[in-house]
Design a protein around this motif. Structure first.
Motif, PDB file in Angstrom:
ATOM      1  N   ILE A   1       0.841  -1.196   0.000  1.00 57.83           N
ATOM      2  CA  ILE A   1       0.000   0.000   0.000  1.00 57.83           C
ATOM      3  C   ILE A   1       0.876   1.245   0.000  1.00 57.83           C
ATOM      4  N   TYR A   2       0.435   2.219  -0.783  1.00 57.68           N
ATOM      5  CA  TYR A   2       1.081   3.537  -0.734  1.00 57.68           C
ATOM      6  C   TYR A   2       0.022   4.590  -0.426  1.00 57.68           C
TER       7      TYR A   2
ATOM      8  N   ASP B   1      -0.082  -7.763   8.117  1.00 60.80           N
ATOM      9  CA  ASP B   1       1.307  -7.674   7.640  1.00 60.80           C
ATOM     10  C   ASP B   1       1.403  -7.243   6.184  1.00 60.80           C
ATOM     11  N   ILE B   2       0.496  -6.365   5.772  1.00 62.11           N
ATOM     12  CA  ILE B   2       0.581  -5.795   4.425  1.00 62.11           C
ATOM     13  C   ILE B   2       1.510  -4.587   4.506  1.00 62.11           C
ATOM     14  N   PRO B   3       2.616  -4.586   3.780  1.00 57.58           N
ATOM     15  CA  PRO B   3       3.587  -3.487   3.890  1.00 57.58           C
ATOM     16  C   PRO B   3       3.090  -2.211   3.229  1.00 57.58           C
ATOM     17  N   SER B   4       3.678  -1.101   3.631  1.00 56.16           N
ATOM     18  CA  SER B   4       3.373   0.212   3.055  1.00 56.16           C
ATOM     19  C   SER B   4       4.663   0.867   2.587  1.00 56.16           C
ATOM     20  N   LEU B   5       4.552   1.636   1.523  1.00 55.92           N
ATOM     21  CA  LEU B   5       5.680   2.424   1.035  1.00 55.92           C
ATOM     22  C   LEU B   5       5.668   3.788   1.704  1.00 55.92           C
ATOM     23  N   SER B   6       6.839   4.288   2.023  1.00 57.00           N
ATOM     24  CA  SER B   6       6.941   5.635   2.576  1.00 57.00           C
ATOM     25  C   SER B   6       6.959   6.686   1.466  1.00 57.00           C
ATOM     26  N   TYR B   7       7.300   6.281   0.259  1.00 54.65           N
ATOM     27  CA  TYR B   7       7.277   7.196  -0.888  1.00 54.65           C
ATOM     28  C   TYR B   7       7.121   6.371  -2.158  1.00 54.65           C
ATOM     29  N   LEU B   8       6.661   7.003  -3.214  1.00 54.29           N
ATOM     30  CA  LEU B   8       6.527   6.336  -4.505  1.00 54.29           C
ATOM     31  C   LEU B   8       7.740   6.667  -5.363  1.00 54.29           C
ATOM     32  N   PRO B   9       8.452   5.657  -5.828  1.00 51.83           N
ATOM     33  CA  PRO B   9       9.629   5.952  -6.657  1.00 51.83           C
ATOM     34  C   PRO B   9       9.253   6.772  -7.891  1.00 51.83           C
ATOM     35  N   THR B  10      10.029   7.785  -8.187  1.00 51.81           N
ATOM     36  CA  THR B  10       9.799   8.557  -9.408  1.00 51.81           C
ATOM     37  C   THR B  10      10.423   7.872 -10.615  1.00 51.81           C
ATOM     38  N   GLU B  11      11.330   6.945 -10.351  1.00 54.33           N
ATOM     39  CA  GLU B  11      11.921   6.167 -11.447  1.00 54.33           C
ATOM     40  C   GLU B  11      10.948   5.047 -11.813  1.00 54.33           C
ATOM     41  N   VAL B  12      10.327   5.204 -12.939  1.00 57.82           N
ATOM     42  CA  VAL B  12       9.223   4.328 -13.330  1.00 57.82           C
ATOM     43  C   VAL B  12       9.658   2.876 -13.434  1.00 57.82           C
TER      44      VAL B  12
END
Length: 295
Positions: free
Chosen positions: A148-149, A170-181
């Motif tokens: 999840i983001y 235990d579903i992980p989350s991103l702290s940011y979305l990579p800008t590198e596609v």
């Protein structure tokens, strides 16, 4: 005694006709010379033909599926909550599970390109984001591996409850979305867009959502959008937004989906018949006991 044989033969012949062995209509007289009575062995077939013709005539009068405006969609949801006493959490749970099922139909585990069944779920702070959280939770139960983001954390208690449920699974989350596609393309099999939805003002999309839309326009993996693709106006076809491969409409499709050319599912089987009739939705028949139908 001999005079009874012709009558017996006649009765035997009638009996054979009634068992389907004959094809024509016959008349017969009793052994006492009574009045002739008609017998039609194919009556059931004739009835079936008439019923079939009636069904064809009825099919010709079926009205087309209705696509909702923003105001109509909001009015239906208000009636569900106020008059039919659906709960907000109940509706979000129904929609979220239906979205997860749509993902399993469109992208079954066996079809995923990567060894790990990874899915990125982007959840906004409003109702569409809550639906995305429920979708992620059910996907986890279906043996997918969602991540999840949250571009922005919501202050709504219901949204926070759904977030805790995902964390407890235990579903992980991103702290940011990579800008590198390419990092997104390499890490995930698909992206679920539950970011903005029908309540957003697509003419004034601010950060961080504007930047996320730029990234999503460049990804090569499939995008599945919930109800209204992020960046789309509810009542207009996409002009410069993302291009999802899968659209999951909730309750009834919105006007922006009229010309959508990708795979399209509808999740609205729970909708009371009186509401369907009032708004002339003309919803399609759902197969079996499914809560989804492909449009």
């Amino acid at each position: 005694m001999l005079s009874l044989f012709p009558a017996k033969r006649e009765r035997d012949r009638v009996r054979s006709l009634s068992q389907g062995e004959g094809t024509e209509s016959v008349s017969f007289s009793s052994s006492r010379g009574g009045t002739a009575h008609p017998f039609i062995p194919k009556q059931q077939q004739m009835d079936k033909m008439m019923n079939h013709s009636s069904a064809e005539a009825e099919a010709e009068t079926i009205e087309p599926l209705r696509y909702l405006s923003k105001g109509e969609a909001a009015a239906i949801e208000t009636e569900l909550l106020r008059d039919y006493r659906f709960g907000q959490q109940q509706l979000i749970e129904i929609w979220g599970q239906a979205c997860a099922l749509a993902i399993t139909k469109a992208y079954p585990l066996s079809s995923l390109a990567k060894k790990q069944p990874t899915v990125l779920v982007i959840c906004g702070p409003d109702q569409n984001g809550s639906i995305g959280l429920v979708c992620a939770r059910h996907l986890r139960m279906y043996e997918y591996e969602p991540t999840i983001y949250h571009p922005q954390r919501s202050l709504q208690s219901l949204h926070q409850d759904f977030t805790v449920q995902c964390e407890k699974m235990d579903i992980p989350s991103l702290s940011y979305l990579p800008t590198e596609v390419q990092l997104i393309n390499d890490a995930y099999n698909l992206v679920i867009d539950a970011m903005l939805g029908p309540d957003a003002d697509c003419t004034n999309i601010k950060e961080p959502y504007a930047g996320i839309l730029v990234t999503l326009k460049q990804v090569k993996i499939p995008i599945a959008s919930v109800d209204v693709p992020s960046g789309w106006a509810v009542e207009e076809a996409n002009q410069d937004g993302i291009n999802p491969e899968l659209l999951i409409s909730l309750t009834a499709p919105k006007k922006c989906a009229v010309s959508f050319s990708g795979k399209h599912f509808l999740a609205g089987r729970f909708l009371p018949y009186d509401i369907q009739k009032k708004y002339e939705l003309n919803l399609p028949d759902y197969p079996g006991t499914d809560c989804l139908v492909e449009l």
